[in-house]
Design an enzyme around this catalytic site. Structure first.
Site, PDB file in Angstrom:
ATOM      1  N   ARG A  95       0.932  -1.390   0.227  1.00 28.51           N
ATOM      2  CA  ARG A  95      -0.035   0.269  -0.071  1.00 28.51           C
ATOM      3  C   ARG A  95       0.876   1.318  -0.064  1.00 28.51           C
ATOM      4  NH1 ARG A  95      -1.818  -3.519   3.865  1.00 28.51           N
ATOM      5  NH2 ARG A  95      -3.994  -4.300   3.620  1.00 28.51           N
ATOM      6  N   LYS A 141      -1.592  -2.374   8.200  1.00 29.56           N
ATOM      7  CA  LYS A 141      -2.798  -1.642   9.045  1.00 29.56           C
ATOM      8  C   LYS A 141      -2.855  -2.527  10.389  1.00 29.56           C
ATOM      9  CE  LYS A 141      -5.939  -1.131   5.187  1.00 29.56           C
ATOM     10  NZ  LYS A 141      -7.495  -1.486   4.724  1.00 29.56           N
ATOM     11  N   HIS A 179      -2.885   2.419  -5.479  1.00 30.49           N
ATOM     12  CA  HIS A 179      -3.512   1.245  -5.398  1.00 30.49           C
ATOM     13  C   HIS A 179      -4.048   0.172  -6.593  1.00 30.49           C
ATOM     14  CE1 HIS A 179      -5.156  -0.362  -1.655  1.00 30.49           C
ATOM     15  NE2 HIS A 179      -6.166  -1.019  -2.251  1.00 30.49           N
ATOM     16  N   ARG A 193      -1.321  -2.079  -6.983  1.00 27.39           N
ATOM     17  CA  ARG A 193      -1.534  -3.320  -5.698  1.00 27.39           C
ATOM     18  C   ARG A 193      -2.616  -4.184  -6.485  1.00 27.39           C
ATOM     19  NH1 ARG A 193      -1.376  -4.523  -0.182  1.00 27.39           N
ATOM     20  NH2 ARG A 193      -3.400  -5.148   0.687  1.00 27.39           N
ATOM     21  N   HIS A 249      -3.614  -9.469   3.783  1.00 25.02           N
ATOM     22  CA  HIS A 249      -5.107  -9.385   3.964  1.00 25.02           C
ATOM     23  C   HIS A 249      -5.313 -10.432   5.130  1.00 25.02           C
ATOM     24  CE1 HIS A 249      -6.238  -8.444  -0.483  1.00 25.02           C
ATOM     25  NE2 HIS A 249      -5.964  -7.296   0.299  1.00 25.02           N
ATOM     26  N   TYR A 305      -9.806 -11.061  -6.561  1.00 25.08           N
ATOM     27  CA  TYR A 305      -8.943 -11.099  -7.842  1.00 25.08           C
ATOM     28  C   TYR A 305      -9.290 -12.230  -8.751  1.00 25.08           C
ATOM     29  CZ  TYR A 305      -6.613  -7.380  -5.302  1.00 25.08           C
ATOM     30  OH  TYR A 305      -6.402  -6.213  -4.704  1.00 25.08           O
TER      31      TYR A 305
END
Length: 296
Positions: free
Chosen positions: A144, A168, A236, A239, A262, A271
């Site tokens: 990111r 995150k 993004h 990504r 994730h 995806y």
């Protein structure tokens, strides 16, 4: 109360500064709404109907369902905090259902176009080399923008060919690098050290040798990708492009999940829609029965 909640959330939940800023803006916005529409200056007196009116207003202004849901989640956390601290009896968000979010397939760049871009010569000045390096690193790792900005030189291990990123909620992960990308990073760090007399120890720096900031990264990526097809040219998108190209070329979905950071597989499975589309295209071009039916 809002400031205390933000401080509590930062310490206990370990959210990023970006998330904390968004939470504060959401709560301040809701507070302004209460004053404007209900002449209410005490947020603890909020009720269900007030929140529902706020949501309707946001939708009328054209805000996406995803953004509205984020604001609802923020309010829910805030009122839970007030309830735990005996400032309110019940959380008024409890009976508010999140909006249905339409499925949006990730936008990605064509493999050939991006490879051609990376193979073209770039300028010899530091800014040009930095721009190309940013594209290469984002595309090769799928990280990111916020993770890119916070990578320090010590996070890179040229012997192990890995780079450590902080995602995150301050979760760290190790991403493997190819030998080629390892060499690219080594060269860029050397270029940076030769360019600045005094600098911060982050990998990506501004022209003044300070840590890069989000808007700068967005501007650089957008400018670099302007010649490629597709409407979106944000960091993004690279990504999404990384994940889609990896999947299309046979990478395991669980491996992609770990590299992207994730927390669950469902976030990565989006995806597969793009991959299935490619599989169908290959099948229709290659399978004898498919070609026969198409010809008939």
């Amino acid at each position: 109360m809002i400031n205390r909640f933000i401080e509590y959330t930062g310490k206990q939940k370990r959210y990023s500064q970006h998330t904390l800023t968004a939470y504060k803006n959401d709560l301040k916005g809701f507070e302004s709404f209460l004053m404007s529409y209900y002449e209410l200056d005490d947020i603890t007196l909020t009720d269900f109907n007030m929140i529902r009116s706020w949501i309707v207003m946001l939708i009328d202004k054209g805000m996406s369902a995803r953004s509205v849901n984020r604001k609802i989640s923020c309010l829910s956390s805030f009122f839970n905090y007030l309830k735990r601290n005996n400032r309110i009896k019940d959380n008024p968000v409890v009976n508010i259902s999140p909006l249905k979010v339409p499925t949006e397939l990730p936008v990605y760049l064509k493999e050939g176009e991006l490879i051609n871009l990376l193979n073209t010569e770039t300028g010899s000045d530091y800014s040009s080399k930095r721009a190309r390096f940013i594209i290469e690193l984002l595309y090769n790792t799928g990280i990111r923008r916020s993770e890119l900005i916070n990578i320090r030189i010590d996070d890179f291990d040229k012997n192990q060919k890995t780079i450590k990123v902080t995602g995150k909620r301050n979760k760290q992960r190790i991403i493997p690098l190819s030998q080629e990308m390892t060499n690219v990073i080594v060269r860029f760090i050397e270029e940076t050290e030769n360019h600045f007399d005094k600098k911060d120890d982050f990998v990506i720096l501004t022209n003044k040798g300070k840590q890069a900031y989000p808007r700068l990264i967005y501007s650089i990526v957008n400018k670099e990708l302007v010649s490629l097809s597709g409407s979106k040219k944000s960091p993004h998108v690279l990504r999404h492009t990384f994940a889609t190209h990896m999947l299309n070329n046979g990478a395991d979905l669980n491996i992609i999940k770990e590299i992207l950071g994730h927390s669950n597989l469902s976030a990565t499975q989006v995806y597969t829609h793009n991959s299935i589309g490619k599989l169908k295209s290959v099948y229709n071009k290659a399978h004898p029965r498919a070609k026969l039916n198409k010809g008939g």
